[in-house]
Design an enzyme around this catalytic site. Structure first.
Site, PDB file in Angstrom:
ATOM      1  N   SER A 124       0.851  -1.198   0.000  1.00  0.00           N
ATOM      2  CA  SER A 124       0.000   0.000   0.000  1.00  0.00           C
ATOM      3  C   SER A 124       0.882   1.242   0.000  1.00  0.00           C
ATOM      4  O   SER A 124       1.590   1.529   0.967  1.00  0.00           O
ATOM      5  CB  SER A 124      -0.904   0.001   1.232  1.00  0.00           C
ATOM      6  OG  SER A 124      -1.503   1.268   1.346  1.00  0.00           O
ATOM      7  N   ASP A 182      -4.661   3.686  -2.052  1.00  0.00           N
ATOM      8  CA  ASP A 182      -5.772   4.075  -1.175  1.00  0.00           C
ATOM      9  C   ASP A 182      -6.211   5.500  -1.467  1.00  0.00           C
ATOM     10  O   ASP A 182      -5.467   6.448  -1.237  1.00  0.00           O
ATOM     11  CB  ASP A 182      -5.327   3.988   0.288  1.00  0.00           C
ATOM     12  CG  ASP A 182      -5.204   2.551   0.747  1.00  0.00           C
ATOM     13  OD1 ASP A 182      -6.183   1.803   0.592  1.00  0.00           O
ATOM     14  OD2 ASP A 182      -4.133   2.184   1.253  1.00  0.00           O
ATOM     15  N   MET A 235     -11.823  -5.313   5.178  1.00  0.00           N
ATOM     16  CA  MET A 235     -11.025  -4.368   5.973  1.00  0.00           C
ATOM     17  C   MET A 235     -10.743  -5.005   7.327  1.00  0.00           C
ATOM     18  O   MET A 235     -11.667  -5.397   8.044  1.00  0.00           O
ATOM     19  CB  MET A 235     -11.778  -3.051   6.182  1.00  0.00           C
ATOM     20  CG  MET A 235     -11.878  -2.154   4.958  1.00  0.00           C
ATOM     21  SD  MET A 235     -10.311  -1.717   4.163  1.00  0.00           S
ATOM     22  CE  MET A 235      -9.379  -0.970   5.507  1.00  0.00           C
ATOM     23  N   MET A 244     -12.046   4.896  -1.008  1.00  0.00           N
ATOM     24  CA  MET A 244     -12.721   5.167   0.269  1.00  0.00           C
ATOM     25  C   MET A 244     -13.272   6.578   0.169  1.00  0.00           C
ATOM     26  O   MET A 244     -12.797   7.517   0.824  1.00  0.00           O
ATOM     27  CB  MET A 244     -11.711   5.033   1.421  1.00  0.00           C
ATOM     28  CG  MET A 244     -11.357   3.588   1.708  1.00  0.00           C
ATOM     29  SD  MET A 244      -9.855   3.429   2.686  1.00  0.00           S
ATOM     30  CE  MET A 244      -8.666   3.530   1.376  1.00  0.00           C
ATOM     31  N   HIS A 294      -1.225  -1.357  -4.214  1.00  0.00           N
ATOM     32  CA  HIS A 294      -2.524  -0.979  -3.659  1.00  0.00           C
ATOM     33  C   HIS A 294      -2.529   0.536  -3.444  1.00  0.00           C
ATOM     34  O   HIS A 294      -1.661   1.085  -2.761  1.00  0.00           O
ATOM     35  CB  HIS A 294      -2.727  -1.725  -2.340  1.00  0.00           C
ATOM     36  CG  HIS A 294      -4.061  -1.514  -1.708  1.00  0.00           C
ATOM     37  ND1 HIS A 294      -5.188  -2.193  -2.118  1.00  0.00           N
ATOM     38  CD2 HIS A 294      -4.458  -0.705  -0.692  1.00  0.00           C
ATOM     39  CE1 HIS A 294      -6.220  -1.810  -1.379  1.00  0.00           C
ATOM     40  NE2 HIS A 294      -5.804  -0.901  -0.510  1.00  0.00           N
ATOM     41  N   MET A 306      -8.665   8.486  -0.504  1.00  0.00           N
ATOM     42  CA  MET A 306      -9.483   8.943   0.635  1.00  0.00           C
ATOM     43  C   MET A 306      -9.901  10.389   0.423  1.00  0.00           C
ATOM     44  O   MET A 306      -9.068  11.221   0.031  1.00  0.00           O
ATOM     45  CB  MET A 306      -8.665   8.839   1.923  1.00  0.00           C
ATOM     46  CG  MET A 306      -8.099   7.454   2.162  1.00  0.00           C
ATOM     47  SD  MET A 306      -7.047   7.481   3.615  1.00  0.00           S
ATOM     48  CE  MET A 306      -6.612   5.742   3.721  1.00  0.00           C
TER      49      MET A 306
HETATM   50  C1  DX5 Z   1      -6.430   1.816   5.454  1.00  0.00           C
HETATM   51  C2  DX5 Z   1      -5.961   1.471   4.067  1.00  0.00           C
HETATM   52  C3  DX5 Z   1      -4.848   0.488   4.040  1.00  0.00           C
HETATM   53  C4  DX5 Z   1      -3.604   0.937   4.738  1.00  0.00           C
HETATM   54  C5  DX5 Z   1      -2.901  -0.269   5.273  1.00  0.00           C
HETATM   55  O1  DX5 Z   1      -7.529   2.644   5.372  1.00  0.00           O
HETATM   56  O2  DX5 Z   1      -7.022   0.946   3.298  1.00  0.00           O
HETATM   57  O3  DX5 Z   1      -4.548   0.042   2.731  1.00  0.00           O
HETATM   58  O4  DX5 Z   1      -2.736   1.665   3.903  1.00  0.00           O
HETATM   59  O5  DX5 Z   1      -1.817   0.154   6.013  1.00  0.00           O
HETATM   60  P1  DX5 Z   1      -1.099  -0.760   7.098  1.00  0.00           P
HETATM   61  O6  DX5 Z   1      -0.546  -1.935   6.372  1.00  0.00           O
HETATM   62  O7  DX5 Z   1      -0.057   0.140   7.638  1.00  0.00           O
HETATM   63  O8  DX5 Z   1      -2.134  -1.149   8.118  1.00  0.00           O
HETATM   64 ZN    ZN Z   2      -6.728  -0.044   1.187  1.00  0.00          ZN
END
Ligand code: DX5
Ligand code: ZN
Length: 224
Positions: free
Chosen positions: A11, A38, A142, A71, A36, A40
């Protein structure tokens, strides 16, 4: 029965943004299967990350599949921009707070010939995603409350992973089961044992000295 291949998806949220090109390259050279990303919006989750322009930039840096996790509110509205930016899979949330017609959005992702993902938050029951399982390629469970990296894995989410695996087996389907949040060598092993085959990991890869070793550590427990 053959075990599905375990894919590791670092990520980017946890990467060092001052040198994104190097981080992407290091992840790729270290054996990442997917990246990945993310997204937001400060509404659906209490954080703001990056948008389609950064996805497009990353597209230009790697040939790895880009796994885009939206998200955000109104993902249907922003969908064309992430498709255009070069996403290979797009995952949207099932919760009503995402404010979209889930079936319609999944259909639009499918129509664009992009892999279709659906995600559910820790507080959302498995039943919420069940009706959509036949129309998706990937279920993203999640394992932390979404919004921030570096949180602790919630083992009670494994019940959803088990139920998704049972569904996959009883339907002879190809559904990917992805876990996201707090994934390290130990929690990866637990997730794989319960049926996950895609591991999203931010902190445990990008805060490691040796990315290759970190990625191997996630996979190495896959025989368990
Ligand atoms: C959280 C994200 C994850 C996050 C995971 O909202 O969807 O993808 O980046 O990060 P770690 O591996 O640090 O928990
Ligand atoms: Zn994610």
């Amino acid at each position: 029965m053959t075990r599905p291949k375990i894919l590791v998806a670092p990520s980017i949220l946890a990467a060092n943004f001052s040198n994104l090109a190097r981080e992407v390259q290091r992840a790729e050279e270290s054996g990442a299967d997917w990246l990945h990303l993310d997204i937001m919006d400060g509404h659906f989750v209490d954080n703001i990350s990056f948008g389609p322009a950064v996805v497009k930039t990353i597209r230009g840096l790697t040939s790895l599949p880009l796994d885009v996790h939206l998200m955000i509110e109104h993902p249907d509205h922003y969908l064309p921009r992430f498709l255009e930016a070069g996403a290979n899979s797009i995952t949207v949330h099932v919760e009503p707070e995402a404010k979209h017609d889930v079936a319609q959005t999944l259909g639009a992702i499918r129509a664009a010939k992009c892999d279709v993902g659906l995600s559910l938050n820790p507080a959302t029951p498995f039943e919420a995603v069940e009706p959509y399982l036949p129309s998706i390629d990937l279920l993203l469970v999640m394992t932390v409350h979404p919004g921030f990296g570096g949180q602790a894995f919630r083992p009670e989410m494994m019940d959803k992973v088990k139920r998704a695996k049972a569904w996959r087996e009883s339907h002879g389907a190809k559904l990917h089961i992805e876990v996201d949040g707090g994934i390290n060598a130990e929690t990866a092993s637990v997730s794989i044992t319960n049926g996950a085959n895609i591991l999203v990991a931010g902190t445990s890869i990008f805060r490691a000295q040796d990315y290759r070793q970190a990625i191997e550590n996630l996979r190495s427990n896959s025989s368990g």
